[in-house]
Design a protein around this motif. Structure first.
Motif, PDB file in Angstrom:
ATOM      1  N   UNK A 236       9.993  66.324  38.552  1.00  0.00           N
ATOM      2  CA  UNK A 236       8.992  65.649  37.890  1.00  0.00           C
ATOM      3  C   UNK A 236       9.366  65.397  36.260  1.00  0.00           C
ATOM      4  N   UNK A 237       9.525  66.403  36.420  1.00  0.00           N
ATOM      5  CA  UNK A 237       9.925  66.806  34.886  1.00  0.00           C
ATOM      6  C   UNK A 237       8.767  66.828  33.834  1.00  0.00           C
ATOM      7  N   UNK A 238       8.567  65.898  33.229  1.00  0.00           N
ATOM      8  CA  UNK A 238       7.852  66.259  32.191  1.00  0.00           C
ATOM      9  C   UNK A 238       6.752  64.021  31.966  1.00  0.00           C
ATOM     10  N   UNK A 239       7.896  64.324  33.322  1.00  0.00           N
ATOM     11  CA  UNK A 239       6.655  62.536  33.835  1.00  0.00           C
ATOM     12  C   UNK A 239       5.365  62.883  34.040  1.00  0.00           C
ATOM     13  N   UNK A 240       4.326  61.456  34.369  1.00  0.00           N
ATOM     14  CA  UNK A 240       3.261  61.930  34.788  1.00  0.00           C
ATOM     15  C   UNK A 240       3.717  61.582  36.068  1.00  0.00           C
ATOM     16  N   UNK A 241       2.597  62.782  36.602  1.00  0.00           N
ATOM     17  CA  UNK A 241       3.099  62.826  38.490  1.00  0.00           C
ATOM     18  C   UNK A 241       2.962  61.759  38.711  1.00  0.00           C
ATOM     19  N   UNK A 242       2.455  60.953  39.811  1.00  0.00           N
ATOM     20  CA  UNK A 242       2.198  59.888  40.669  1.00  0.00           C
ATOM     21  C   UNK A 242       1.770  60.389  42.182  1.00  0.00           C
ATOM     22  N   UNK A 243       1.432  59.764  42.705  1.00  0.00           N
ATOM     23  CA  UNK A 243       0.703  60.213  44.274  1.00  0.00           C
ATOM     24  C   UNK A 243       2.371  60.194  44.208  1.00  0.00           C
ATOM     25  N   UNK A 244       2.906  58.805  44.382  1.00  0.00           N
ATOM     26  CA  UNK A 244       3.858  58.831  45.050  1.00  0.00           C
ATOM     27  C   UNK A 244       4.879  60.098  45.234  1.00  0.00           C
ATOM     28  N   UNK A 245       4.711  61.028  44.285  1.00  0.00           N
ATOM     29  CA  UNK A 245       5.367  61.849  44.195  1.00  0.00           C
ATOM     30  C   UNK A 245       5.405  62.831  45.065  1.00  0.00           C
ATOM     31  N   UNK A 246       4.448  63.204  45.820  1.00  0.00           N
ATOM     32  CA  UNK A 246       3.547  64.145  46.533  1.00  0.00           C
ATOM     33  C   UNK A 246       4.757  64.140  47.440  1.00  0.00           C
ATOM     34  N   UNK A 247       5.486  62.967  48.259  1.00  0.00           N
ATOM     35  CA  UNK A 247       5.881  63.536  49.625  1.00  0.00           C
ATOM     36  C   UNK A 247       7.233  64.587  49.458  1.00  0.00           C
ATOM     37  N   UNK A 248       7.633  64.495  47.263  1.00  0.00           N
ATOM     38  CA  UNK A 248       8.811  65.528  47.115  1.00  0.00           C
ATOM     39  C   UNK A 248       7.924  67.017  47.030  1.00  0.00           C
ATOM     40  N   UNK A 249       6.538  67.010  46.357  1.00  0.00           N
ATOM     41  CA  UNK A 249       6.229  68.139  46.128  1.00  0.00           C
ATOM     42  C   UNK A 249       5.463  68.938  47.053  1.00  0.00           C
ATOM     43  N   UNK A 250       6.837  69.550  47.775  1.00  0.00           N
ATOM     44  CA  UNK A 250       6.016  69.832  49.342  1.00  0.00           C
ATOM     45  C   UNK A 250       5.747  71.403  49.189  1.00  0.00           C
ATOM     46  N   UNK A 251       5.973  72.182  48.085  1.00  0.00           N
ATOM     47  CA  UNK A 251       5.317  73.594  47.832  1.00  0.00           C
ATOM     48  C   UNK A 251       3.819  72.933  47.376  1.00  0.00           C
ATOM     49  N   UNK A 252       3.286  72.003  47.065  1.00  0.00           N
ATOM     50  CA  UNK A 252       2.599  72.016  46.219  1.00  0.00           C
ATOM     51  C   UNK A 252       1.304  71.404  47.364  1.00  0.00           C
ATOM     52  N   UNK A 253       2.029  70.288  47.928  1.00  0.00           N
ATOM     53  CA  UNK A 253       0.898  69.688  49.352  1.00  0.00           C
ATOM     54  C   UNK A 253       0.788  71.500  50.103  1.00  0.00           C
ATOM     55  N   UNK A 254       1.544  71.895  50.572  1.00  0.00           N
ATOM     56  CA  UNK A 254       0.998  72.686  51.426  1.00  0.00           C
ATOM     57  C   UNK A 254       0.392  73.193  51.174  1.00  0.00           C
ATOM     58  N   UNK A 255       1.094  74.085  49.312  1.00  0.00           N
ATOM     59  CA  UNK A 255      -0.612  74.853  48.608  1.00  0.00           C
ATOM     60  C   UNK A 255      -2.197  74.407  48.845  1.00  0.00           C
ATOM     61  N   UNK A 256      -2.067  73.142  48.817  1.00  0.00           N
ATOM     62  CA  UNK A 256      -3.729  72.395  48.708  1.00  0.00           C
ATOM     63  C   UNK A 256      -3.648  72.682  50.649  1.00  0.00           C
ATOM     64  N   UNK A 257      -3.524  71.818  51.171  1.00  0.00           N
ATOM     65  CA  UNK A 257      -3.482  72.317  52.580  1.00  0.00           C
ATOM     66  C   UNK A 257      -3.948  73.462  52.808  1.00  0.00           C
ATOM     67  N   UNK A 258      -3.250  74.936  52.484  1.00  0.00           N
ATOM     68  CA  UNK A 258      -3.717  76.005  52.568  1.00  0.00           C
ATOM     69  C   UNK A 258      -4.727  76.523  51.747  1.00  0.00           C
ATOM     70  N   UNK A 259      -5.060  75.453  50.578  1.00  0.00           N
ATOM     71  CA  UNK A 259      -6.685  76.420  49.831  1.00  0.00           C
ATOM     72  C   UNK A 259      -7.515  75.820  51.123  1.00  0.00           C
ATOM     73  N   UNK A 260      -7.403  74.182  51.578  1.00  0.00           N
ATOM     74  CA  UNK A 260      -8.710  73.227  52.023  1.00  0.00           C
ATOM     75  C   UNK A 260      -8.511  74.178  53.499  1.00  0.00           C
ATOM     76  N   UNK A 261      -7.948  74.648  54.276  1.00  0.00           N
ATOM     77  CA  UNK A 261      -8.305  75.337  55.380  1.00  0.00           C
ATOM     78  C   UNK A 261      -9.092  76.802  55.389  1.00  0.00           C
ATOM     79  N   UNK A 262      -8.512  77.253  53.852  1.00  0.00           N
ATOM     80  CA  UNK A 262      -9.240  78.788  53.737  1.00  0.00           C
ATOM     81  C   UNK A 262     -11.113  78.812  52.460  1.00  0.00           C
ATOM     82  N   UNK A 263     -10.564  77.645  51.780  1.00  0.00           N
ATOM     83  CA  UNK A 263     -11.797  77.235  51.262  1.00  0.00           C
ATOM     84  C   UNK A 263     -12.932  76.738  52.481  1.00  0.00           C
ATOM     85  N   UNK A 264     -12.608  75.894  53.282  1.00  0.00           N
ATOM     86  CA  UNK A 264     -13.942  75.380  54.072  1.00  0.00           C
ATOM     87  C   UNK A 264     -15.459  75.227  53.804  1.00  0.00           C
TER      88      UNK A 264
END
Ligand code: HEM
Length: 500
Positions: free
Chosen positions: A342-370
């Motif tokens: 995304x560079x310096x542009x504001x990150x939109x929700x539509x960008x999530x399909x391209x930000x896969x590592x971020x998505x995976x991190x959020x899923x893993x945090x939810x799994x561990x935080x419970x």
């Protein structure tokens, strides 16, 4: 003299009858239905109490010990109330999805549930036809662009910008949770009433204070509700919490009623701005024969959205930033991916399909935080069986979502924090049904889409602007939990360093 005549000499007939009646009552009270899941027997009050107390303190290993002793579906009594605890993905899926027809009810017969819904029926503590109608109306308001002109994305951006401004003013280390609570409370204020408050406005702090008191008592499944109330009234701490809670409920009711009144005065059917407008519209248009669209029911829905929408989401968000400061390498990887995509542009929700590592991190945090490790109890209103075990009507069913998120049958080395488990060899996200932060089936969290969007937009846009660090580099906070309604991280301080 034989024993019988000795006894009749000692005890006359009326006394004998009284003793017999007492023994009979005792036996009936203690008798347990046959073939129910194994567990702590009804008579063993001490063990049951100790189990619930340890559970309340999030005692590490309590659940594991019970599972080792009794199996993955086990029973405990709270006074006369049978409670069945269901663990492991397969069993939980059986309850929430495969046998949803019988297990999707709520234990509305519990005194705590009646107390919580004294103003009206909402969604979380309701079932049957009224639940279906009120849930679907709320879902309409919770789907993006369902009501109002501002999209959820715009609402969330407003809060991300307000948080950024607040972080830039911080000179020293700080606790993030109070800021996050204001921001997420504002999202609900927007969805429900179309308003937001400045974080320094005393009104938002008074609102958050009310909600805190209302949800401060353990849960709808409180042992205090099962004791005679003349005794409970004499326990000073519990009595005080109840009085505070009732006062806060009346204050919240007054606040909500004033907002509803304003909406009624300004109502315009061609401009439905928020949930309250939608409710007024439906109540005017529908032939409300059953008196469903009352202000009491609207109040109940709103208070549940406040709880679901701000408490669980701010607790999840707080965990997200704790994982960021405790795993700086993972934070850095997320920032690099954001920069690359995304560079310096504001990150939109539509960008999530391209930000896969971020998505995976959020899923893993939810799994561990419970955060919602034990969600609201389910209940069956008719006799049934679960994996061959008898579950009598009016049993309280507790599903332990953490046991699915940590189920070693589905997760390799479940205790390890590793976002990569959600990515395949080509870096694509993989779906894992055993991940259940929001539950599943007909009772799945109706705010899941909003919560996912909030987590993504807050994390990515804030990581683009700041690097988050420990209060002191050499002092690890760790992942200590705080006992409460949701599983929260123990309070911690951090620093936000603005990125160049
Ligand atoms: C990360 C944040 C959240 C988590 C982890 C979460 C988790 C859950 C879970 C596990 C359930 C119970 C499922 C069951 O009973 O089987 C639930 C129910 C519910 N949640 Fe959420 N939730 C979150 C955010 C939200 C938001 C943002 C809202 C509303 C705006 C919300 C509103 C509700 C309501 C009203 C229910 C009751 C649904 C029903 O009984 O039909 N939650 N949530």
């Amino acid at each position: 003299m034989d024993l019988a005549s000795q006894l009749t000499d000692l005890i006359n007939l009326p006394v004998m009858l009284i003793i017999l009646t007492v023994v009979l009552i005792y036996l009936v009270l203690l008798s347990e239905p046959k073939y129910i899941p194994p567990g702590i027997p009804k008579w063993n009050l001490l063990s049951s109490m100790s189990f619930f107390m340890k559970l309340g303190q999030r005692h590490e290993g309590t659940m594991q010990k019970m599972r080792t002793k009794y199996g993955d579906i086990f029973s405990v009594y709270m006074g006369p109330q049978l409670i069945v605890i269901v663990t492991g993905y397969d069993n939980i899926h059986q309850v929430l999805v495969k046998q949803a027809g019988v297990f999707s009810d709520r234990p509305t017969w519990l005194p705590g549930a009646k107390e919580m819904t004294k103003f009206g029926k909402g969604i979380g503590l309701n079932d049957g036809e009224t639940w279906r109608i009120l849930r679907s109306l709320t879902l309409q308001a919770l789907c993006d662009n369902g009501v109002g002109k501002t999209s959820f994305e715009e609402m969330i951006f407003e809060e991300v910008n307000a948080i950024t401004k607040a972080l830039l003013e911080k000179q020293e280390s700080f606790e993030f949770m109070p800021l996050l609570t204001c921001a997420l409370n504002n999202v609900i204020n927007k969805v429900v009433f179309g308003v937001r408050f400045d974080y320094k406005d005393p009104e938002i702090h008074s609102l958050i204070g009310m909600l805190d008191k209302i949800f401060s008592l353990p849960s709808i499944l409180s042992p205090f509700d099962l004791l005679p109330q003349c005794i409970v009234r004499r326990i000073p701490k519990v009595h005080k919490m109840r009085t505070d809670k009732n006062e806060a409920l009346s204050e919240l009711r007054a606040f909500v009623d004033s907002q509803i009144k304003e909406h009624e005065d300004e109502y315009d059917s061609s401009n439905i701005r928020d949930l309250v407008d939608l409710y007024i519209k439906v109540s005017k248009e529908e032939d409300d024969k059953n008196g469903l669209f009352t202000k009491g029911n609207l109040f109940q829905i709103i208070s549940e959205l406040y709880f679901g929408g701000s408490e669980t989401t701010s607790a999840s968000m707080d965990w997200v930033f704790l994982y960021m400061i405790e795993y700086p390498d993972i934070q850095k990887k997320c920032q690099e991916e954001i920069q690359k995509v995304c560079g310096d542009k504001p990150i939109l929700y539509a960008d999530r399909s391209k930000l896969r590592y971020v998505e995976a991190t959020l899923l893993e945090i939810q799994r561990c935080a419970n955060v919602a490790s034990f969600p609201l109890p389910h209940g069956n209103k008719r006799n049934t069986t679960l994996n061959g075990l008898f579950i009598p009507e009016n049993t309280v069913i507790l599903v332990h979502l953490e046991s699915s998120n940590m189920d070693s049958k589905y997760w390799d080395n479940p205790k390890e924090f590793r976002p990569e488990r959600f990515l395949d060899e080509s870096g694509q996200l993989v779906s894992k049904p055993a991940l259940m932060p929001f539950g599943e089936g007909p009772r799945v969290c109706p705010g899941d889409a909003l919560a996912k969007m909030e987590l993504f937009l807050f994390l990515t846009n804030l990581l683009q602007r700041f690097t988050f660090c420990r209060e002191r580099d050499d002092v690890q906070h760790g992942f200590r939990r705080r006992a409460g309604r949701t599983l929260q991280a123990a309070p911690y301080r951090m620093r936000a360093v603005q990125r160049k």
